[in-house]
Design an enzyme around this catalytic site. Sequence first.
Site, short mmCIF file in Angstrom:
data_model
loop_
_atom_site.label_atom_id
_atom_site.label_comp_id
_atom_site.label_asym_id
_atom_site.label_seq_id
_atom_site.Cartn_x
_atom_site.Cartn_y
_atom_site.Cartn_z
CG ASN A 7 -1.91 1.06 1.27
OD1 ASN A 7 -1.83 2.01 0.48
ND2 ASN A 7 -2.87 0.95 2.15
CE LYS A 14 -0.73 2.30 6.65
NZ LYS A 14 -2.13 2.55 6.39
NE ARG A 93 -6.02 1.61 -0.60
CZ ARG A 93 -5.99 2.80 0.00
NH1 ARG A 93 -4.87 3.24 0.56
NH2 ARG A 93 -7.06 3.56 0.02
CG HIS A 182 -13.14 3.62 1.71
ND1 HIS A 182 -13.87 4.60 2.35
CD2 HIS A 182 -11.86 3.78 2.13
CE1 HIS A 182 -13.08 5.33 3.11
NE2 HIS A 182 -11.84 4.87 2.98
CG LEU A 211 -18.51 4.39 9.74
CD1 LEU A 211 -19.42 4.44 10.95
CD2 LEU A 211 -18.86 5.50 8.75
CG ASN A 213 -8.04 8.63 10.39
OD1 ASN A 213 -8.64 9.52 10.99
ND2 ASN A 213 -6.87 8.16 10.77
N GLY A 214 -10.79 7.89 6.97
CA GLY A 214 -11.65 8.25 5.85
C GLY A 214 -12.93 7.45 6.03
NE ARG A 243 -10.06 12.38 3.81
CZ ARG A 243 -10.01 11.12 3.36
NH1 ARG A 243 -10.87 10.72 2.44
NH2 ARG A 243 -9.15 10.27 3.84
CG ASP A 283 -8.37 8.82 17.87
OD1 ASP A 283 -9.31 8.26 18.48
OD2 ASP A 283 -7.38 8.23 17.45
CG MET A 284 -15.19 7.79 17.05
SD MET A 284 -16.27 9.25 17.00
CE MET A 284 -16.91 9.19 15.32
N GLY A 333 -16.41 2.02 12.88
CA GLY A 333 -17.57 1.13 12.72
C GLY A 333 -17.45 -0.15 13.53
CD GLU A 334 -13.59 -3.61 11.81
OE1 GLU A 334 -12.72 -4.10 12.55
OE2 GLU A 334 -13.44 -3.42 10.59
CD GLU A 385 -9.21 -0.95 2.92
OE1 GLU A 385 -8.85 -0.49 4.01
OE2 GLU A 385 -9.40 -0.26 1.92
P1 AMP Z 1 -9.12 3.13 10.42
O1 AMP Z 1 -8.83 4.20 9.42
O2 AMP Z 1 -10.05 2.08 9.92
O3 AMP Z 1 -7.88 2.55 11.05
O4 AMP Z 1 -9.92 3.84 11.63
C1 AMP Z 1 -9.38 4.90 12.38
C2 AMP Z 1 -10.44 5.46 13.29
O5 AMP Z 1 -10.95 4.41 14.12
C3 AMP Z 1 -9.96 6.57 14.23
O6 AMP Z 1 -10.88 7.65 14.22
C4 AMP Z 1 -10.02 5.91 15.60
O7 AMP Z 1 -10.34 6.82 16.59
C5 AMP Z 1 -11.13 4.92 15.43
N1 AMP Z 1 -11.02 3.85 16.43
C6 AMP Z 1 -10.11 2.86 16.49
N2 AMP Z 1 -10.30 2.12 17.60
C7 AMP Z 1 -11.36 2.66 18.25
C8 AMP Z 1 -12.06 2.35 19.47
N3 AMP Z 1 -11.70 1.33 20.24
N4 AMP Z 1 -13.10 3.15 19.80
C9 AMP Z 1 -13.46 4.17 19.03
N5 AMP Z 1 -12.85 4.51 17.89
C10 AMP Z 1 -11.82 3.76 17.50
#
Ligand code: AMP
Length: 400
Positions: A7, A14, A93, A182, A211, A213-214, A243, A283-284, A333-334, A385
């Site tokens: 990637n 990566k 990718r 995606h 859901l 970062n993007g 974004r 960061d969520m 989402g997860e 992915e």
């Molecule tokens: P990704 O791009 O799929 O790696 O997702 C990144 C996003 O997932 C970031 O906004 C993180 O804050 C969020 N994230 C990862 N782990 C958790 C968690 N345990 N609770 C809430 N958000 C998470």
Amino acid sequence: MLILVLNSGSSSIKYQVRETANPNPGTAGLDATDGTGSDEVLIAGTIERIGEAGTDDGGQDSGVRNHTEALERIGQAVGQALHGRGLDAVGHRVVHGGERFSAPVLINNEITRAIERLNPLAPLHNPASVLGIRAITAKWPDLPQVAVFDTAFHRTLPEHAWRYAVPDELYRNHGIRRYGFHGTSHQYVAARAARFLELPEDGFSGVIAHLGNGASVTAIAAGQSVDTSMGFTPLAGLVMGTRSGDIDPSILLFLQRQGMDADAIDELLNRRSGLAGLAGNNDMRSVVEAADAGGRSAQLALDVAGYRLAKYIGAYHVAVGGAQAVVFTAGIGENSWQFRANVVERLAALGIILDVDANRAPGRTSRRISAQGSAIPVLVVPTDEERAIAEATAALVSGL
Ligand code: AMP
């Protein structure tokens, strides 16, 4: 098969080496990803700060000069870890496949040039993929390479979904249309969701929310992508980490007339907006914590993002002629039960009801988080992915 998955970004690569079986002998491409093949990650790593060699503050030469040097390092790391076993193929990718690529392809010089011609559509991403492909070709000329495109799965969008209501010449002369991104994740997760529901892949209609970062959401009808929230670029659609997602395009004109140039607007909407713009943090996890502690701007950011996604789910329920499931995937989402609850609580008009305990229970596998009485199930389905790329590569290469 031993597959190196790459990637390549503009300043990082990566990589993973996976031991992957062709998941479905007799077929090729991502649609073979039904999760029945064996798959194991043997090596994983990231080369960062490409192009910054020698610039380290501490005087250490920790970066590498270019993609060729980065690939050289990856080659060494992989060679050592594999104890002399050779790779069978490389899966790349590639962010943009334009209108041409609707499935993974075996790479040759002509394909590499075709990917390069798409550079203007993905100026940060496609040039890095091309560099990665050429570096592998130089190092291992006989190793088969496969390109797996983020846009490919969305090539099935009907024209009324991919057209923008602008003069036709913008499409004809500049390729301005919705492409969607995606796709590798959406396709993989749609296949997994169908499997979870014991439906054939082409018998599944639903809404997939990726859901991370993007973030993007895709409408799946009979196993195919029929609409998706990202557009000409990955800036459109949902509220993301940094974004903005959808905004009134006139805001750009307004800002330009206020004296901002294209680069400043680009930076504003791609890097300083979304959760970061509303809550001061992209960061969520941090945003949820701040909202729980009573932070008003953090709660507002969650509500803007949750409301936006709920609206898309309602719209895509219509687009697919009645979804059979709503599916959450990727980092947020997860993992973020709080954000999932924020979204699903807005879907009551569709008869969709959350099981509060199931939603809060942590898990690493596909699971149902809706109540028994929910009109349709809500699922959490982990994405992968790299696995999808490795399996698509194995499927194409095993046919050689
Ligand atoms: P990704 O791009 O799929 O790696 O997702 C990144 C996003 O997932 C970031 O906004 C993180 O804050 C969020 N994230 C990862 N782990 C958790 C968690 N345990 N609770 C809430 N958000 C998470």
